[in-house]
Design a protein around this motif. Structure first.
Motif: not given
Lengths: 199, 199, 199, 199
Positions: A184-186, A188-189, A182
């Motif tokens: 990492e996802g954040l 990225d976003m 998560v």
DNA sequence: AATGAATGAGACTTCATTCAT
DNA sequence: AATGAATGAAGTCTCATTCAT
């Protein structure tokens, strides 16, 4: 000079009470936080509590204010030199956020869960304000210009998105989701979003 | 056959009570929602309320469940044909979200503010699940492959980010921020994020 | 001789505290008069207060006693020479009463309102006693004889009637009644009553 | 018709609570009258008390109102025919007053002592109003005219004088004064005052 | 003697839930 | 099945008084 000990004692009491409030909220949740509980945890009488704080609300507000300070101090220590890439900057901030959330024994999470009842806005405002500054500074350095209004919208979106996504993740009991994934996802976003040129 | 009328009456009562609960929460906020008040709004006695719902909590849970259904129904009506661009899809979903939030007389917002006290996860789960399906479907059509796990993370992040950013915006009294601007920002952010190829 | 300064200081403290009590009652009313507040107004600590007065009650009693003395002194200055007519005597006393009530910043009125909770009887007794003496003196001079018991009853009735009628008038917010008219009425009533020969 | 029992029960509860309040005030004084005490005396729970009266204040107000009614009823039964002499009329009223004061187990006296805290004015107003009417009626019959304003002043003075003189007498523990003597004195004073022609 | 922080009993009030009718 | 009066635990807050410093 003769008054010092009393002032210290007073400060000590204030600290003790705020600490007890923090522990109480972390342990039992905001709903089950009562003035008798707080007093008990602090090892003082309810009367004392009310000698220092006019109401339960005032006490919690003081706690939130203290946390806002803590957060501000922590946030200011984040590395923002222009050598750091945007991605690293964001990643660090998010790691810092998860660290806060996990370290505080659930206190931050519980307060964030109740943001509309306590003045969590104080903490959120601190974060927003700080990130706004970082963002301005950063984008100035990197020759990219957003209209200020647009930057405010972006920071608002990013701050709230991140805070609540993290809190919800932390609050879930048996999440299938991995904290690192998560994070990492954040990252990225957010990085992607900030990297977009404004329309 | 003789039981039918009673079953109907029963169903009617359940509906009436849930409706009353919704109105009560929307009008007075979750904190000021009391069982006597719900009963009064429903035009029945508290005793009856407890005949159908074992506790206040159960009643609210039922309401949330119903809302989750409503949301699911609404969400399923969103246009997901493969002709629609990703951006339009996202924009539509966000507009839909704001519409829900602003309609419903503030009910959704009030519940979202208190998500940790009610089982809002039910609504959030519905949304997550649905968007996950949409995402899968959409990306399959568009020949882009994410590992499923990655998609789950992305949908989790997006759903929570969007919900809470919207709720915070709606909850602010004198926000300097414009709803359309935030909607657009969210659309930008999400579209960008979903468009990124997984690492 | 070495003790003198302390005795003086002690007397000073007593005076200060009683003064503060008076101010506190006048400003906030008897109900909102608290020992911490009195101490604060006096510029000393609560502890000191309790060094000089065993209880809040004792302090108020001391105040009442002092006021009784003040009243006695004031009353003794009223002109009672035998040249003055009964009516003028009574009129002067009543004017004096209203003056006391209106001066004193409302203190007398507030205490009179709460006469059963403080020992207002002390003040009332002083007045009764004094007026009894005046009456005896006056009627002796004027060759009219009442049995002493009858005079006591008359003075009791007159004193209480006057005090409470005046206090009620002063306490009313938007009274339709005029202070002068009431003063005159009281004068009429009392003069008439005292002029009656005992049965 | 099916609702009757509930209404009666409700009325019964209201009566019980008001009665308990009266007993509580009479027995322990207004200061020591607490909602738990009242509930206990009434044999119900505090919760019930608050189901019928929104606050302690409201309950006491209801009591005072009821007493005002009682007083009004009693006062209306006083003989006011034009055959009765003014003196007899006054004497009867005063006897009635003492009877009330002694009968009520000290309740009236305690409330009168606290007139500024409860709405004793309601009772006083009833008395004043009634006596004003009697006075008007009486003096009309007897061809004596006061300006109305003067009559109001007189009734105000008389009512308050009488009430508080009686209450103070009743409140004194070891009074040297005899109730009958005071009653007679008051009668003398009032009769004389009312008999005077206005200036 | 002075201080004032600390105490804690006790007041008012709310509301989810029960149960006799 | 329905009713709604009754319950009472629990919460917030006050203030006269004490006692360690």
């Amino acid at each position: 000079m003769r008054k010092r000990p009393q002032q210290e004692r007073s400060r000590q009491m204030v600290t003790t009470l705020i600490d007890a409030t923090a522990r109480c909220i972390a342990e039992r949740g905001l709903d089950n936080t009562t003035t008798p509980h707080i007093a008990e945890l602090a090892g003082v009488s309810v009367g004392s509590l009310y000698q220092y704080f006019g109401s339960k609300e005032a006490l919690i507000e003081a706690l939130v204010e203290k946390l806002a300070d803590d957060v501000a101090r922590g946030v200011k220590r984040l590395p923002v030199s222009s050598e750091v890439s945007l991605r690293d900057l964001v990643a660090t901030a998010i790691r810092f956020g998860f660290a806060m959330l996990n370290a505080s024994n659930g206190l931050y999470a519980e307060l964030a869960r109740n943001w509309h009842r306590v003045q969590t806005q104080k903490v959120a405002d601190v974060l927003q304000q700080h990130f706004l500054e970082i963002a301005r500074f950063y984008f100035l350095k990197h020759y990219r210009e957003y209209p200020i209004e647009d930057l405010e919208v972006r920071v608002f979106i990013i701050t709230n998105s991140t805070i609540f996504t993290m809190v919800r993740l932390v609050s879930q009991e048996n999440s299938m989701l991995n904290e690192d994934a998560v994070a990492e996802g954040l990252t990225d976003m957010i990085t992607g979003y900030l990297g977009q040129s404004s329309k």
